[in-house]
Write a protein that holds these residues in place. Structure first.
Motif, short mmCIF file in Angstrom:
data_model
loop_
_atom_site.label_atom_id
_atom_site.label_comp_id
_atom_site.label_asym_id
_atom_site.label_seq_id
_atom_site.Cartn_x
_atom_site.Cartn_y
_atom_site.Cartn_z
N ASP A 175 1.46 -0.98 -0.11
CA ASP A 175 -0.22 -0.22 0.21
C ASP A 175 0.92 1.07 -0.60
N CYS A 176 2.03 1.12 0.55
CA CYS A 176 2.97 1.97 0.15
C CYS A 176 4.28 2.66 -1.16
N ILE A 177 3.87 1.79 -2.11
CA ILE A 177 3.76 1.52 -3.86
C ILE A 177 2.72 1.69 -4.86
N ARG A 178 3.24 2.66 -5.64
CA ARG A 178 2.02 2.54 -6.73
C ARG A 178 2.69 2.70 -7.84
N MET A 231 7.75 7.61 1.34
CA MET A 231 8.62 7.64 2.58
C MET A 231 7.89 8.40 3.28
N GLN A 232 7.20 8.57 3.23
CA GLN A 232 6.29 9.23 4.33
C GLN A 232 5.31 8.08 5.09
N LYS A 233 4.34 7.25 4.41
CA LYS A 233 3.49 6.36 4.22
C LYS A 233 4.50 5.37 5.90
N LEU A 234 5.91 4.96 4.70
CA LEU A 234 6.66 3.56 4.99
C LEU A 234 6.97 3.87 6.35
N ARG A 235 7.64 5.34 7.02
CA ARG A 235 8.06 5.49 8.25
C ARG A 235 6.62 5.86 9.17
N GLN A 236 5.77 5.90 8.72
CA GLN A 236 3.96 5.82 10.01
C GLN A 236 4.35 3.98 10.91
#
Length: 301
Positions: A177-180, A244-249
């Motif tokens: 869900d962190c890549i598109r 990257m923001q979503k990955l970090r969260q």
């Protein structure tokens, strides 16, 4: 009691009032601790928040100062209204970590472009990344140099950090869900700090890729590119966009999942101190190219 004969009902009433007062005092104490903690997180850990805001050139490309100013206002609003949560703090810390990454990436980029094209620059690049196409490993190197422990664990499991496709496949496997995939890419498709693995057609022997993939980072205005070591505007490319923001969260939420609220808050404050350290030592993370070329050696990931 103290020479006064109180009835049972009066004694019970006094005990109730005493318990209520103690409960109120405990709530006030918790509120004061939380307020001080969040103020510390905002003001002590991020010195640039006290700077005057720079003029905004657009919502998608803030400078470091007005970015920090916006975060200060956001957090101050949370504190004044009492409407803040652990998720809010996690989101803020992830954004701050994204800024540290961009700062490191820019320093790395500038250290290369400070040298004229030729043997010296090539020798410096090889000392940093080895004798390979370095667009993806440059990004991974900057991430490892700037991220807190919660994200280091994630980065250390990338099987081959030199390959653009390896990064894409790893994110797809762990956090789909962190890549598109995006075709005809525009700036509206991107967020500040996104890492993008472009699909590039190789047109000449001097192309920036031999694999058909090329990793760049969006800084809110343009792409920061290695191999070619340039900066350029987004122009309808196709590629895989890593949020990257979503990955970090997500990684930070996993880290604090089993902590109490107080432990989690303490941890967030602790890792946010890195901002102050990075501000003091921002020129130390990338070695002086001249020293490396003089034989002092290079730091590797």
């Amino acid at each position: 009691m103290n020479g006064v004969d109180l009835s049972r009902a009066e004694r019970i009433e006094r005990i109730k009032r005493y318990k209520q007062l103690k409960k109120i005092e405990r709530c006030k104490k918790i509120a004061r601790v939380n307020l001080l903690a969040f103020k510390f997180l905002t003001f002590a850990a991020i010195p640039s928040l006290t700077a005057c805001p720079a003029t905004m050139s657009g919502t998608n490309s803030p400078t470091s100062n007005n970015y920090a100013y916006l975060k200060e206002n956001q957090l101050a609003g949370m504190l004044s209204s009492g409407d803040f949560s652990l998720d809010d703090a996690i989101s803020l810390v992830a954004e701050i970590d994204g800024e540290l990454f961009l700062r490191e990436l820019n320093a790395q980029h500038d250290s290369i472009t400070s040298l004229p094209k030729g043997k010296d620059r090539n020798a410096y690049i090889q000392s940093l990344f080895g004798n390979i196409n370095y667009c993806n490993i440059a990004v991974i190197k900057a991430l490892k140099a700037s991220e807190a422990d919660y994200f280091q664990e994630y980065l250390n499991n990338i099987s081959n950090p030199a390959l653009c496709e390896a990064f894409v496949n790893y994110v797809r496997k762990t956090n789909p869900d962190c890549i598109r995939a995006v075709k005809n890419m525009k700036t509206a498709d991107l967020k500040r700090g996104d890492v993008v693995v472009l699909h590039v057609k190789r047109r000449s022997p001097n192309a920036v890729t031999s694999s058909g993939r090329h990793t760049v980072t969006y800084d809110g205005k343009e792409f920061i590119s290695f191999n070619s070591t340039t900066r350029y505007q987004v122009t309808s490319e196709a590629g895989d966009v890593i949020d990257m923001q979503k990955l970090r969260q997500k990684e930070l939420q996993k880290k604090v999942k089993n902590m109490t609220h107080t432990q989690a808050l303490s941890y967030l404050i602790h890792i946010s101190k890195r901002v102050e350290t990075a501000e003091r030592n921002k020129t130390k993370s990338i070695q002086n190219p001249t020293l490396i070329l003089a034989g002092r050696g290079a730091r590797t990931i």
